[in-house]
Write a protein that holds these residues in place. Structure first.
Motif, short mmCIF file in Angstrom:
data_model
loop_
_atom_site.label_atom_id
_atom_site.label_comp_id
_atom_site.label_asym_id
_atom_site.label_seq_id
_atom_site.Cartn_x
_atom_site.Cartn_y
_atom_site.Cartn_z
N THR A 290 35.07 -14.63 11.22
CA THR A 290 35.59 -15.56 12.22
C THR A 290 35.73 -14.83 13.55
N ASN A 291 36.20 -15.56 14.55
CA ASN A 291 36.42 -14.95 15.86
C ASN A 291 37.55 -13.93 15.85
N ASP A 292 38.37 -13.91 14.80
CA ASP A 292 39.57 -13.06 14.86
C ASP A 292 39.88 -12.29 13.57
N ASN A 293 38.89 -12.07 12.69
CA ASN A 293 39.22 -11.30 11.48
C ASN A 293 38.35 -10.07 11.32
N LEU A 294 37.91 -9.49 12.43
CA LEU A 294 37.02 -8.33 12.38
C LEU A 294 37.65 -7.16 11.63
N GLU A 295 38.93 -6.90 11.86
CA GLU A 295 39.56 -5.75 11.21
C GLU A 295 39.62 -5.94 9.69
N GLU A 296 39.84 -7.18 9.25
CA GLU A 296 39.85 -7.45 7.81
C GLU A 296 38.45 -7.25 7.22
N LEU A 297 37.45 -7.68 7.96
CA LEU A 297 36.08 -7.50 7.50
C LEU A 297 35.73 -6.02 7.37
N LYS A 298 36.22 -5.21 8.28
CA LYS A 298 35.94 -3.76 8.23
C LYS A 298 36.55 -3.13 6.98
N ARG A 299 37.64 -3.71 6.46
CA ARG A 299 38.30 -3.18 5.27
C ARG A 299 37.56 -3.54 3.98
N LEU A 300 36.63 -4.48 4.05
CA LEU A 300 35.96 -5.01 2.87
C LEU A 300 34.96 -3.99 2.32
N ASP A 301 35.11 -3.64 1.06
CA ASP A 301 34.17 -2.72 0.41
C ASP A 301 32.80 -3.39 0.28
N LYS A 302 31.73 -2.65 0.50
CA LYS A 302 30.39 -3.25 0.49
C LYS A 302 29.97 -3.75 -0.88
N ASN A 303 30.64 -3.33 -1.93
CA ASN A 303 30.34 -3.81 -3.28
C ASN A 303 31.34 -4.86 -3.79
N ALA A 304 32.23 -5.30 -2.91
CA ALA A 304 33.29 -6.21 -3.35
C ALA A 304 32.77 -7.62 -3.61
N CYS A 305 31.76 -8.03 -2.87
CA CYS A 305 31.26 -9.39 -3.01
C CYS A 305 29.81 -9.42 -2.54
N SER A 306 29.21 -10.61 -2.53
CA SER A 306 27.78 -10.68 -2.26
C SER A 306 27.42 -10.47 -0.80
N GLY A 307 28.33 -10.73 0.13
CA GLY A 307 28.01 -10.51 1.53
C GLY A 307 28.98 -11.21 2.46
N VAL A 308 28.57 -11.28 3.72
CA VAL A 308 29.37 -11.89 4.78
C VAL A 308 28.67 -13.16 5.23
N LYS A 309 29.45 -14.21 5.48
CA LYS A 309 28.89 -15.48 5.96
C LYS A 309 29.42 -15.77 7.36
N LEU A 310 28.49 -16.12 8.26
CA LEU A 310 28.85 -16.52 9.61
C LEU A 310 28.33 -17.92 9.88
N PHE A 311 29.19 -18.77 10.40
CA PHE A 311 28.77 -20.09 10.86
C PHE A 311 28.54 -20.00 12.36
N LEU A 312 27.27 -20.00 12.76
CA LEU A 312 26.93 -19.99 14.19
C LEU A 312 26.75 -21.39 14.72
N GLY A 313 26.94 -22.37 13.83
CA GLY A 313 27.04 -23.77 14.19
C GLY A 313 28.15 -24.36 13.32
N SER A 314 28.92 -25.30 13.82
CA SER A 314 30.03 -25.83 13.06
C SER A 314 29.51 -26.63 11.87
N SER A 315 30.31 -26.61 10.79
CA SER A 315 29.95 -27.36 9.59
C SER A 315 31.25 -27.70 8.88
N THR A 316 31.14 -28.08 7.62
CA THR A 316 32.33 -28.46 6.87
C THR A 316 33.35 -27.32 6.90
N GLY A 317 34.58 -27.63 7.31
CA GLY A 317 35.62 -26.61 7.35
C GLY A 317 35.52 -25.72 8.57
N ASN A 318 34.97 -26.21 9.63
CA ASN A 318 34.69 -25.52 10.89
C ASN A 318 35.17 -24.07 10.97
N MET A 319 34.22 -23.15 10.79
CA MET A 319 34.48 -21.72 10.91
C MET A 319 33.56 -21.13 11.98
#
Length: 444
Positions: free
Chosen positions: A126-155
């Motif tokens: 999101t526009n304001d969770n960069l520090e949380e993203l930096k804490r995420l281990d690269k093997n914790a989940c499948s990846g990072v999702k960015l919405f560069l256009g609004s969609s369901t649940g506007n992120m």
């Protein structure tokens, strides 16, 4: 340890089609050979049916938590295994959104208890969770999702400085929904002025236009090249965008990859007259020419993956006027069957279907021992029967929302059995109540 012996399988795997037996021991494929015998194994004769690796769907919305009137991890993963999908990656635009490590782990806890299929989740930027993203281990989940256009649940991520920092701050695959929001809003304002809320559905691909898609995709690719980020463009919907991707290097070496979804390969703008908002997706289903160009890019390997973007809504929600009808539809139960139908029509080969729906997602996301039929790999397998008449009716769909955009279509194939980690999870219309799904692990 439970043993299952599959006899007389016609395996489609790694560019080949061949007959073999398979011995499953516990979670794994123990042996592949002709004329295997084992007195301690439960024998299932596939009678020459196709046997594919379990489908890996890198983009689904199972709606839990917070939107469970539309679907849950339990209901939608159950429908997925009925469609041969044994592994899914679920998106972060739930309620609450998956934008903290705490919320990510809460989702994993739900799936560990409820999921019928193997699972992982994408972490939402999101526009304001960069520090949380930096804490995420690269093997914790499948990846990072960015919405560069609004969609369901506007992120929507629309702060360009933050966007560049995200691209520069993670080793994980960044999967992006690419539509330019400024273009879409201007188009929407124009048509709302003309029609109010009841905009004719056929203008959906004009509002969420080719230009909006291309502008956003090209900007994301430019940023990925600048920062060295690993970018995966979700649900490419236009022929113009396909020219942004290359097929000159192996997938493992690509830094920028692309996906196409079932609905963009199946429907065109000519179907809005019959299907209406039932085929309203973001990005929009576009022209027959776009569809033809997407198929061409898929077959020549500029597009790497076929996925569903399964996104259920209730019929009541979907029958609202245009501006209030949400985008998305349920697809996991019929995605493989739709691709097999195109194979029967001569448009694509079985080997290419397996490459795009099984092998390539495993390669792209560095998934551990899945996506292939190999000794020592997890026994995620799909038996497919051929030369049948399999009509989609509202009475035989398994989605919680209770409908399908494929209603009235008769497929020439059927999913007979689905094995999840060696366990017979779906058998000729019946589900095992024992769940044997696992959290995905990665080799990164």
């Amino acid at each position: 340890m439970t043993k299952v012996l599959l006899k007389n399988a016609k395996v489609v795997n790694e560019g080949n089609i061949f007959e073999t037996d398979l011995l499953l021991e516990g979670d794994f494929i123990a042996r592949m050979d002709k004329n295997i015998s084992d007195d301690n194994a439960n024998v299932i004769d596939l009678e020459g049916d196709l046997l594919l690796p379990g489908i890996v769907d890198d983009q689904v919305h199972f709606r839990e938590p917070g939107l469970t009137h539309k679907g849950t991890i339990a209901t939608e993963s159950r429908a997925a295994i009925a469609g041969g999908i044994t592994t899914f990656m679920e998106q972060p635009n739930t309620n609450p959104q998956t934008t903290t490590i705490e919320k990510l782990e809460e989702k994993f806890a739900i799936a560990a208890n409820d999921s019928f299929a193997n699972y992982s989740f994408l972490f939402g930027g999101t526009n304001d969770n960069l520090e949380e993203l930096k804490r995420l281990d690269k093997n914790a989940c499948s990846g990072v999702k960015l919405f560069l256009g609004s969609s369901t649940g506007n992120m929507l991520v629309d702060d360009e400085e933050v966007l560049e920092k995200i691209f520069s701050s993670t080793e994980m695959v960044i999967s992006a929904h690419c539509e330019d929001e400024t273009t879409i809003r201007a188009n929407m304002a124009k048509y709302q002025e003309m029609y109010g809320d009841d905009i004719p559905i056929e203008f959906h691909p004009t509002i969420r236009s080719t230009e909006a898609c291309y502008l956003s995709s090209s900007k994301a690719i430019e940023l990925a090249k600048k920062t060295g980020a690993r970018l995966h463009v979700f649900h490419v919907s236009t022929g113009k965008e396909t020219d942004l991707f290359v097929n000159s290097i192996p997938l493992k070496e690509k830094k920028i990859t692309a996906e196409v979804c079932i609905h963009h390969l199946w429907f065109s703008d000519e179907d809005y007259a019959e299907k209406g908002t039932h085929i309203k997706w973001n990005p929009a289903v576009k022209t027959k020419t776009d569809r033809e160009q997407l198929w061409k890019a898929l077959l020549d390997d500029r597009i790497d993956i076929v996925a569903t973007d399964h996104a259920p809504h209730t019929l009541e929600e979907k029958t609202n006027p245009y501006t209030k009808a949400p985008s998305g539809g349920p697809l996991v139960q019929h995605a493989l069957l739709a691709m097999l139908q195109k194979e029967q029509e001569g448009l694509i080969g079985l080997e290419k279907i397996v490459e795009k729906m099984c092998h390539n997602p495993a390669i792209l996301f560095d998934i551990d021992r899945r996506g292939y039929i190999r000794e020592g790999y997890f026994a995620d397998l799909v038996q497919v029967g051929r030369n049948c008449r399999n009509e989609v009716k509202r009475s035989n769909v398994f989605y919680k929302c209770g409908w399908s955009p494929f209603e009235g279509v008769t497929f020439g194939s059927e999913v007979v059995r689905t094995f999840v980690n060696g366990h017979l999870a779906y058998d000729q219309g019946l589900f095992s109540e024992r769940k044997n799904a696992k959290r995905l692990t990665f080799n990164r």
